[in-house]
Design a protein around this motif. Structure first.
Motif, short mmCIF file in Angstrom:
data_model
loop_
_atom_site.label_atom_id
_atom_site.label_comp_id
_atom_site.label_asym_id
_atom_site.label_seq_id
_atom_site.Cartn_x
_atom_site.Cartn_y
_atom_site.Cartn_z
N UNK A 143 -9.13 -4.29 1.64
CA UNK A 143 -8.86 -5.04 2.54
C UNK A 143 -8.51 -4.60 4.00
N UNK A 144 -7.73 -3.61 3.77
CA UNK A 144 -6.95 -3.01 5.08
C UNK A 144 -7.08 -1.54 5.05
N UNK A 145 -7.69 -1.09 6.23
CA UNK A 145 -7.84 0.50 6.30
C UNK A 145 -6.24 1.04 6.14
N UNK A 146 -6.54 2.58 5.77
CA UNK A 146 -5.20 3.24 5.52
C UNK A 146 -4.85 3.86 7.11
N UNK A 197 0.64 -1.25 -0.01
CA UNK A 197 0.03 0.02 0.02
C UNK A 197 0.89 1.27 0.00
N UNK A 198 1.71 1.41 1.07
CA UNK A 198 2.74 2.31 0.80
C UNK A 198 3.41 2.67 -0.38
N UNK A 231 -4.88 1.04 -5.60
CA UNK A 231 -5.06 1.42 -4.24
C UNK A 231 -6.55 1.18 -3.72
N UNK A 232 -7.72 1.39 -4.43
CA UNK A 232 -9.02 0.96 -4.06
C UNK A 232 -9.07 -0.50 -3.78
N UNK A 233 -8.41 -1.47 -4.46
CA UNK A 233 -8.53 -2.75 -4.30
C UNK A 233 -7.82 -3.00 -2.78
#
Length: 109
Positions: free
Chosen positions: A47-50, A1-2, A41-43
């Motif tokens: 799955x996991x919060x930011x 994500x990062x 990013x949306x996908x």
């Protein structure tokens, strides 16, 4: 994500730089690359919060996007005005100094 957020931020910075030099073809190409990053990013966000730092990075990306969008709108308006002047075949009439200073309407005769 990062890493995705970092890539998106880099691409958005490149897009802003291209808009500053009026390279709108490059802006379009970068925007297509950014669209793919945003989908990923949306996908992942589903799955996991930011984290707070990731959310802050995305806020700065949105700010850059806003700047590019406002430059695009200003360019579009300027191009439209230039086309109007060209189609008219003559430069637009200028207001007299008095009209400009006081916004007085022209008198009908």
């Amino acid at each position: 994500m990062t890493q995705l957020i970092s890539d998106l931020s880099d691409a958005t910075n490149q897009m802003k730089q291209a808009s500053l030099v009026d390279d709108w073809t490059l802006v379009e190409r970068i925007q297509k690359r950014r669209a793919a990053l945003l989908e990923q990013l949306v996908e992942l966000a589903a799955e996991a919060p930011l984290s707070e730092s990731e959310a802050e990075q995305l806020r700065s990306v949105r700010q850059l996007e806003t700047e590019v969008a406002s430059r695009a709108v200003a360019r579009r308006q300027a191009t439209g005005e230039a086309l109007k002047r060209q189609q008219a075949g003559r430069p637009p009439k200028r207001k007299s100094r008095m009209q400009e200073a006081y916004e007085a309407p022209k008198r009908k005769r």
